[in-house]
Design a protein around this motif. Structure first.
Motif, PDB file in Angstrom:
ATOM      1  N   UNK A  10     -45.601  19.912  24.033  1.00  0.00           N
ATOM      2  CA  UNK A  10     -44.394  20.718  23.991  1.00  0.00           C
ATOM      3  C   UNK A  10     -43.526  20.319  25.171  1.00  0.00           C
ATOM      4  N   UNK A  11     -42.359  19.766  24.900  1.00  0.00           N
ATOM      5  CA  UNK A  11     -41.492  19.388  26.020  1.00  0.00           C
ATOM      6  C   UNK A  11     -41.012  20.641  26.765  1.00  0.00           C
ATOM      7  N   UNK A  12     -41.084  20.590  28.061  1.00  0.00           N
ATOM      8  CA  UNK A  12     -40.628  21.701  28.892  1.00  0.00           C
ATOM      9  C   UNK A  12     -39.538  21.163  29.813  1.00  0.00           C
ATOM     10  N   UNK A  13     -38.346  21.685  29.636  1.00  0.00           N
ATOM     11  CA  UNK A  13     -37.206  21.249  30.431  1.00  0.00           C
ATOM     12  C   UNK A  13     -36.868  22.324  31.453  1.00  0.00           C
ATOM     13  N   UNK A  14     -36.896  21.994  32.736  1.00  0.00           N
ATOM     14  CA  UNK A  14     -36.583  22.997  33.762  1.00  0.00           C
ATOM     15  C   UNK A  14     -35.231  23.677  33.569  1.00  0.00           C
ATOM     16  N   UNK A  15     -34.284  22.993  32.964  1.00  0.00           N
ATOM     17  CA  UNK A  15     -32.954  23.584  32.780  1.00  0.00           C
ATOM     18  C   UNK A  15     -32.937  24.694  31.737  1.00  0.00           C
ATOM     19  N   UNK A  16     -33.921  24.716  30.852  1.00  0.00           N
ATOM     20  CA  UNK A  16     -33.917  25.704  29.765  1.00  0.00           C
ATOM     21  C   UNK A  16     -35.194  26.544  29.692  1.00  0.00           C
ATOM     22  N   UNK A  17     -36.042  26.436  30.704  1.00  0.00           N
ATOM     23  CA  UNK A  17     -37.317  27.148  30.718  1.00  0.00           C
ATOM     24  C   UNK A  17     -37.483  27.848  32.058  1.00  0.00           C
ATOM     25  N   UNK A  18     -38.033  29.054  32.036  1.00  0.00           N
ATOM     26  CA  UNK A  18     -38.249  29.798  33.279  1.00  0.00           C
ATOM     27  C   UNK A  18     -39.739  30.049  33.487  1.00  0.00           C
ATOM     28  N   UNK A  19     -40.126  30.122  34.734  1.00  0.00           N
ATOM     29  CA  UNK A  19     -41.462  30.566  35.113  1.00  0.00           C
ATOM     30  C   UNK A  19     -41.328  32.042  35.477  1.00  0.00           C
ATOM     31  N   UNK A  20     -42.138  32.896  34.851  1.00  0.00           N
ATOM     32  CA  UNK A  20     -41.972  34.343  35.012  1.00  0.00           C
ATOM     33  C   UNK A  20     -43.234  34.959  35.589  1.00  0.00           C
ATOM     34  N   UNK A  21     -43.054  35.791  36.623  1.00  0.00           N
ATOM     35  CA  UNK A  21     -44.162  36.599  37.139  1.00  0.00           C
ATOM     36  C   UNK A  21     -43.933  38.041  36.722  1.00  0.00           C
ATOM     37  N   UNK A  22     -45.026  38.785  36.591  1.00  0.00           N
ATOM     38  CA  UNK A  22     -44.931  40.208  36.250  1.00  0.00           C
ATOM     39  C   UNK A  22     -45.803  40.997  37.227  1.00  0.00           C
ATOM     40  N   UNK A  23     -45.178  41.910  37.949  1.00  0.00           N
ATOM     41  CA  UNK A  23     -45.878  42.842  38.844  1.00  0.00           C
ATOM     42  C   UNK A  23     -46.695  42.163  39.937  1.00  0.00           C
ATOM     43  N   UNK A  24     -46.176  41.133  40.549  1.00  0.00           N
ATOM     44  CA  UNK A  24     -46.867  40.530  41.692  1.00  0.00           C
ATOM     45  C   UNK A  24     -46.501  41.308  42.955  1.00  0.00           C
ATOM     46  N   UNK A  25     -46.851  42.582  42.927  1.00  0.00           N
ATOM     47  CA  UNK A  25     -46.563  43.536  43.995  1.00  0.00           C
ATOM     48  C   UNK A  25     -47.880  43.978  44.624  1.00  0.00           C
ATOM     49  N   UNK A  26     -47.835  44.325  45.905  1.00  0.00           N
ATOM     50  CA  UNK A  26     -49.070  44.687  46.605  1.00  0.00           C
ATOM     51  C   UNK A  26     -49.718  45.945  46.045  1.00  0.00           C
ATOM     52  N   UNK A  27     -49.007  46.736  45.283  1.00  0.00           N
ATOM     53  CA  UNK A  27     -49.601  47.909  44.655  1.00  0.00           C
ATOM     54  C   UNK A  27     -50.577  47.569  43.546  1.00  0.00           C
ATOM     55  N   UNK A  28     -50.598  46.301  43.138  1.00  0.00           N
ATOM     56  CA  UNK A  28     -51.527  45.821  42.125  1.00  0.00           C
ATOM     57  C   UNK A  28     -52.395  44.762  42.792  1.00  0.00           C
ATOM     58  N   UNK A  29     -53.529  45.174  43.296  1.00  0.00           N
ATOM     59  CA  UNK A  29     -54.414  44.263  44.020  1.00  0.00           C
ATOM     60  C   UNK A  29     -55.808  44.840  44.148  1.00  0.00           C
ATOM     61  N   UNK A  30     -56.671  44.124  44.838  1.00  0.00           N
ATOM     62  CA  UNK A  30     -58.084  44.513  44.933  1.00  0.00           C
ATOM     63  C   UNK A  30     -58.276  45.915  45.483  1.00  0.00           C
ATOM     64  N   UNK A  31     -57.643  46.240  46.583  1.00  0.00           N
ATOM     65  CA  UNK A  31     -57.808  47.560  47.214  1.00  0.00           C
ATOM     66  C   UNK A  31     -56.501  48.345  47.197  1.00  0.00           C
ATOM     67  N   UNK A  32     -55.784  48.268  46.105  1.00  0.00           N
ATOM     68  CA  UNK A  32     -54.445  48.827  46.027  1.00  0.00           C
ATOM     69  C   UNK A  32     -54.372  50.070  45.162  1.00  0.00           C
ATOM     70  N   UNK A  33     -53.133  50.557  44.990  1.00  0.00           N
ATOM     71  CA  UNK A  33     -52.883  51.733  44.154  1.00  0.00           C
ATOM     72  C   UNK A  33     -53.482  51.536  42.773  1.00  0.00           C
ATOM     73  N   UNK A  34     -53.237  50.397  42.169  1.00  0.00           N
ATOM     74  CA  UNK A  34     -53.819  50.047  40.866  1.00  0.00           C
ATOM     75  C   UNK A  34     -54.737  48.848  41.095  1.00  0.00           C
ATOM     76  N   UNK A  35     -56.053  49.053  41.103  1.00  0.00           N
ATOM     77  CA  UNK A  35     -56.978  47.960  41.413  1.00  0.00           C
ATOM     78  C   UNK A  35     -56.910  46.798  40.425  1.00  0.00           C
ATOM     79  N   UNK A  36     -56.672  45.625  40.971  1.00  0.00           N
ATOM     80  CA  UNK A  36     -56.691  44.378  40.206  1.00  0.00           C
ATOM     81  C   UNK A  36     -57.548  43.422  41.035  1.00  0.00           C
ATOM     82  N   UNK A  37     -58.836  43.297  40.711  1.00  0.00           N
ATOM     83  CA  UNK A  37     -59.785  42.601  41.577  1.00  0.00           C
ATOM     84  C   UNK A  37     -59.425  41.176  41.978  1.00  0.00           C
ATOM     85  N   UNK A  38     -58.836  40.396  41.105  1.00  0.00           N
ATOM     86  CA  UNK A  38     -58.553  38.988  41.417  1.00  0.00           C
ATOM     87  C   UNK A  38     -57.065  38.720  41.634  1.00  0.00           C
ATOM     88  N   UNK A  39     -56.326  39.744  41.993  1.00  0.00           N
ATOM     89  CA  UNK A  39     -54.871  39.594  42.159  1.00  0.00           C
ATOM     90  C   UNK A  39     -54.506  38.546  43.191  1.00  0.00           C
TER      91      UNK A  39
END
Length: 119
Positions: A10-39
């Motif tokens: 699948x051709x991926x062109x940087x001009x027409x494709x985005x890399x998206x993160x979702x909820x990469x916030x410290x509240x979602x982590x191993x010892x955080x408000x919402x535990x995510x063990x491998x965050x």
């Protein structure tokens, strides 16, 4: 049974494709408000991928959660986490991105429910 080594490319062109993160916030982590063990490992991987993507001219978008009095939780969010509006209030510690995730050229998109694409 013979192994099929054909690959679909699948051709991926940087001009027409985005890399998206979702909820990469410290509240979602191993010892955080919402535990995510491998965050932390996921964050390190994302930072490396985002750096490479930016270097080839790609866009990086971060979908993140925070609430204000005017824009509170939507959907059934409070059914699962009754304290979510306070825990993820704008400028609360849990809403902070992990160090190194966001760069000046990135795009930030806020959300008010569990899914990044439903509201």
């Amino acid at each position: 049974m013979a192994r099929d080594d054909r690959r679909v490319e699948y051709p991926i062109a940087p001009a027409t494709t985005a890399l998206v993160s979702v909820d990469l916030q410290v509240g979602f982590g191993r010892d955080s408000w919402e535990p995510v063990p491998l965050a932390e490992a996921a964050v390190r991987n994302f930072i490396r991928a985002a750096q490479a993507w930016r270097e080839v001219g790609g866009t990086v978008i971060h979908v993140h959660t925070f609430y204000t009095l005017e824009r509170g939780p939507t959907g059934r969010m409070t059914d699962f986490a009754s304290d979510v509006a306070n825990a993820l209030a704008k400028d609360a510690p849990a809403t902070t991105f992990y160090d190194g995730v966001v760069q000046e050229s990135d795009i930030l998109v806020s959300k008010t429910c569990f899914g990044a694409v439903i509201s």
